[in-house]
Design a protein around this motif. Structure first.
Motif, mmCIF file in Angstrom:
data_model
loop_
_atom_site.group_PDB
_atom_site.id
_atom_site.type_symbol
_atom_site.label_atom_id
_atom_site.label_comp_id
_atom_site.label_asym_id
_atom_site.label_seq_id
_atom_site.Cartn_x
_atom_site.Cartn_y
_atom_site.Cartn_z
ATOM 1 N N PHE A 159 34.352 35.965 52.944
ATOM 2 C CA PHE A 159 35.204 35.667 54.107
ATOM 3 C C PHE A 159 35.368 34.149 54.278
ATOM 4 O O PHE A 159 36.308 33.692 54.905
ATOM 5 C CB PHE A 159 34.579 36.223 55.387
ATOM 6 N N PHE A 160 34.402 33.402 53.740
ATOM 7 C CA PHE A 160 34.400 31.945 53.943
ATOM 8 C C PHE A 160 34.920 31.189 52.722
ATOM 9 O O PHE A 160 35.485 30.121 52.853
ATOM 10 C CB PHE A 160 32.975 31.451 54.247
ATOM 11 N N PHE A 161 34.649 31.744 51.527
ATOM 12 C CA PHE A 161 35.047 31.059 50.293
ATOM 13 C C PHE A 161 35.938 31.993 49.470
ATOM 14 O O PHE A 161 35.745 33.208 49.497
ATOM 15 C CB PHE A 161 33.816 30.671 49.464
ATOM 16 N N ARG A 218 35.290 37.401 61.950
ATOM 17 C CA ARG A 218 36.069 36.604 62.912
ATOM 18 C C ARG A 218 37.039 35.678 62.206
ATOM 19 O O ARG A 218 38.099 35.357 62.719
ATOM 20 C CB ARG A 218 35.124 35.772 63.794
ATOM 21 N N ARG A 219 36.666 35.241 61.021
ATOM 22 C CA ARG A 219 37.540 34.337 60.261
ATOM 23 C C ARG A 219 38.607 35.078 59.467
ATOM 24 O O ARG A 219 39.638 34.509 59.112
ATOM 25 C CB ARG A 219 36.700 33.553 59.235
ATOM 26 N N TYR A 220 38.309 36.313 59.142
ATOM 27 C CA TYR A 220 39.136 37.069 58.200
ATOM 28 C C TYR A 220 40.600 37.151 58.663
ATOM 29 O O TYR A 220 40.870 37.413 59.832
ATOM 30 C CB TYR A 220 38.550 38.478 58.069
ATOM 31 N N SER A 221 41.498 36.909 57.712
ATOM 32 C CA SER A 221 42.912 36.956 58.095
ATOM 33 C C SER A 221 43.632 38.146 57.461
ATOM 34 O O SER A 221 44.849 38.208 57.451
ATOM 35 C CB SER A 221 43.597 35.644 57.712
ATOM 36 N N ASP A 280 36.677 43.229 46.982
ATOM 37 C CA ASP A 280 37.357 43.891 48.103
ATOM 38 C C ASP A 280 37.625 42.896 49.234
ATOM 39 O O ASP A 280 38.675 42.945 49.874
ATOM 40 C CB ASP A 280 36.498 45.035 48.656
ATOM 41 N N ILE A 281 36.670 42.021 49.475
ATOM 42 C CA ILE A 281 36.849 41.049 50.567
ATOM 43 C C ILE A 281 37.800 39.941 50.125
ATOM 44 O O ILE A 281 38.675 39.528 50.886
ATOM 45 C CB ILE A 281 35.480 40.492 51.022
ATOM 46 N N GLU A 282 37.665 39.524 48.883
ATOM 47 C CA GLU A 282 38.532 38.443 48.393
ATOM 48 C C GLU A 282 40.010 38.844 48.367
ATOM 49 O O GLU A 282 40.880 38.055 48.708
ATOM 50 C CB GLU A 282 38.104 38.032 46.981
ATOM 51 N N ASN A 283 40.269 40.097 47.941
ATOM 52 C CA ASN A 283 41.682 40.452 47.782
ATOM 53 C C ASN A 283 42.235 41.348 48.902
ATOM 54 O O ASN A 283 43.379 41.783 48.832
ATOM 55 C CB ASN A 283 41.932 41.087 46.405
ATOM 56 N N GLY A 284 41.429 41.605 49.910
ATOM 57 C CA GLY A 284 41.933 42.339 51.079
ATOM 58 C C GLY A 284 41.835 43.852 50.980
ATOM 59 O O GLY A 284 42.263 44.554 51.891
#
Lengths: 261, 343
Positions: A165-167, A254-257, A84-88
């Protein structure tokens, strides 16, 4: 939370074959493998006891370790969170008035309670049929400890998923974590068989509450104090995991785009 | 400004910007191995410092080419992502703080991303959404029925989402986004990929919905019909900067107003002719059609009439869609020429 638990059950019921494979086939295969290993061990050594406990205790441990470890391990939900985090897909949670932690905790517990109830009959039947040690009155407290441990499992999963979120790809961290836990939880062997000082360390860690403590208590190998120590140890672990998960989640957000949309 | 629009500020940003870090993916095996320990990172500015105010009930059409920063701006306003700098207030809240009381009053529909549950029938998804938004289940069911009737998709409410067509899925997503009656609605490409019938249906529905419920809407779309029919304010974004903010009509007027001149010549020329402003007519051509700035029309028409008597003269305004397209083409050309948003 209850709505999310319901969602998990609805999703499981949608795919019947997968559900049977998860709740019946998988623990039966793991149980058979562990039973064979212990049976082979006692047969080849010619011993009737090991560390003061009979062959039957170990066979019962093998049956219940397979069942309990299926409850206390998180593969599927951790992978879903990572994905979910990797693909938005996490966007659909972030825009709604529910936290990521709560959303997945509800589903995770719903799924675990549902599948536990579905598969609980199998190990009980095996123990009764083969006359293996089992103190059935201890089952509620045993499951209570395992489900409390799930809070720690879930919090660790959120911490690992936050690395997404980082990798870009982190699935193998789940694999590495679960292999490590395979040993630390006591699924592989009762932790009291380990030599000192590893024995004391392994038992003191919260992960022993995933398999070793509950199964040892249920099969009569351990007494009530192991459960109370287990709750305490999990509480401390939960505290540490919460701090780590919160820090990683906040920094990651904070990094998430907003990938993928 | 639309008559129903009040002066109450709903969205306000000051110097809002967002940049992100990415890395250059090297080509080839050796470079990939080298990239294991050494990676060149690039800072990309998706949205340059932006200051804007949107009033309650306004319907803002946000237009720009791919990568111009539309979706990033929407994500910033809806709280999906954190800003790199600047401040945002939506309904008085900082969106990225994700306060439940804020999230219960807004909604974002991402046309390229399913937000309902793939494995469930929409009716089950709505039941869960009702719990998440703390809506009474009877009220939620009646709201679903009402919206499904308007979108003509009642039949599909009990079919697993994964088995629905793209158009049907989008209708279901719209119901999910509107279930809690959001005061602010962010619509990102709500008609993308749909056939013309589905596009029209959704456009008509949204038009009716905003008229009745008067939410504040920010809408991005590649289909200019969506913008020209729904929006009462137009924002053009290019390279992460708002380059135009005004009404659709004012934009068309402000743009170099182009017109199309078409006519027929009574006596087609015997040889190729080149007119002023480099318009060419081939020998033997009777029908002529040129697009040009409005101020050239008189000159060109005068020249043509000197060449031959004319008939069937038509002078037409260029469509809004064509004006926007021309803007976006120009934007894309600038991008290709190296005016990238890389800081």
């Amino acid at each position: 939370m209850l709505g999310c638990a319901r969602l998990a059950i609805l999703q499981q019921l949608e795919y019947r074959f997968n559900l049977i494979a998860d709740t019946v086939i998988q623990p039966v295969i793991v149980g058979l493998v562990e039973l064979t290993l212990w049976a082979a061990f006692f047969h080849s050594t010619g011993n009737q006891t090991l560390n003061g406990f009979s062959r039957e205790y170990y066979l019962s441990y093998a049956v219940w370790a397979a069942f309990v470890s299926r409850i206390s391990t998180s593969w599927m939900y951790e992978s879903m969170m990572i994905e979910d985090i990797e693909n938005g897909t996490v966007n659909s949670i972030l825009v709604r008035p529910i936290s990521f932690y709560e959303y997945y905790l509800g589903q995770f517990f719903g799924y675990k309670v549902f599948t536990t109830l579905l598969s609980l009959g199998a190990p009980v039947a095996v123990c009764l049929f083969a006359d293996l040690p089992l103190v059935i009155s201890r089952l509620p407290l045993t499951l209570g400890l395992v489900f409390f441990y799930l809070l720690l499992v879930h919090t660790m999963s959120v911490a690992i998923a936050s690395l997404g979120f980082f990798f870009s790809r982190i699935h193998h961290i789940t694999v590495a974590k679960n292999i490590t836990l395979w040993m630390l939880t006591g699924e592989l062997f009762p932790l009291d068989l380990a030599p000192e000082p590893f024995r004391s360390i392994l038992i003191a860690l919260p992960f022993s509450s995933a398999v070793y403590r509950p199964v040892g208590y249920l099969t009569g190998r351990l007494e009530l104090n192991t459960i109370t120590e287990g709750f305490l140890s999990i509480s401390l672990g939960l505290l540490v995991a919460t701090v780590v998960a919160t820090a990683l989640w906040n920094a990651g957000r904070r990094r998430y785009s907003g990938t993928g949309a | 400004m639309h008559p129903d629009v009040t002066r109450e500020v709903t969205i306000e940003t000051t110097g809002l910007s967002r940049s992100y870090e990415t890395y250059k993916k090297p080509e080839g095996l050796l470079k990939s191995i080298e990239g294991f320990w050494k990676r060149e990172t690039i800072q990309k500015v998706a949205v340059h410092p932006t200051t804007l105010t949107v009033y309650r009930g306004q319907i803002v059409g946000l237009v720009g080419s791919n990568g111009a920063g539309k979706t990033t701006l929407l994500k910033l306003l809806s709280g999906l992502i954190y800003p790199s700098a600047g401040t945002t207030k939506v309904l008085g809240y900082d969106p990225h703080e994700r306060r439940p009381e804020f999230l219960r009053r807004v909604s974002i529909l991402l046309g390229q991303k399913a937000q309902l549950w793939w494995d469930l029938a929409p009716a089950d998804s709505y039941e869960l959404l009702a719990k998440i938004y703390e809506i009474d289940s009877a009220v939620a069911r009646s709201r679903v029925r009402e919206l499904a009737d308007l979108l003509a998709c009642t039949e599909q409410l009990h079919v697993q989402l994964r088995r629905l067509s793209l158009g049907e899925r989008m209708k279901m997503e719209i119901i999910g986004a509107l279930l809690h009656r959001p005061e602010v609605l962010f619509l990102d490409e709500p008609t993308i990929g749909l056939d013309i019938i589905a596009q029209t249906k959704i456009r008509e529905f949204l038009g009716e919905y905003v008229k009745v419920e008067r939410p504040t809407v920010i809408l991005t779309s590649h289909y200019m019909d969506d913008i020209s029919l729904l929006a009462d304010r137009l924002m053009l974004i290019s390279h992460g900067k708002i380059v135009y903010d005004g009404t659709v009509e004012a934009f068309t007027a402000k743009s170099e107003l182009r017109q199309t001149l078409s006519l027929k010549l009574v006596h087609p020329p015997m040889q190729d002719v080149t007119l002023r402003h480099d318009f060419k007519i081939s020998a033997g051509t009777r029908s002529v059609r040129f697009e040009m700035p409005a101020q050239w029309i008189a000159d060109v028409l005068g020249e043509l009439m000197a060449l031959s008597p004319v008939y069937d003269i038509k002078i037409e305004e260029v469509e809004f869609e064509d004006v926007i397209r021309s803007f976006m083409e120009q934007d894309a050309r600038l991008r290709a020429a190296g005016h990238s948003p890389t800081a």
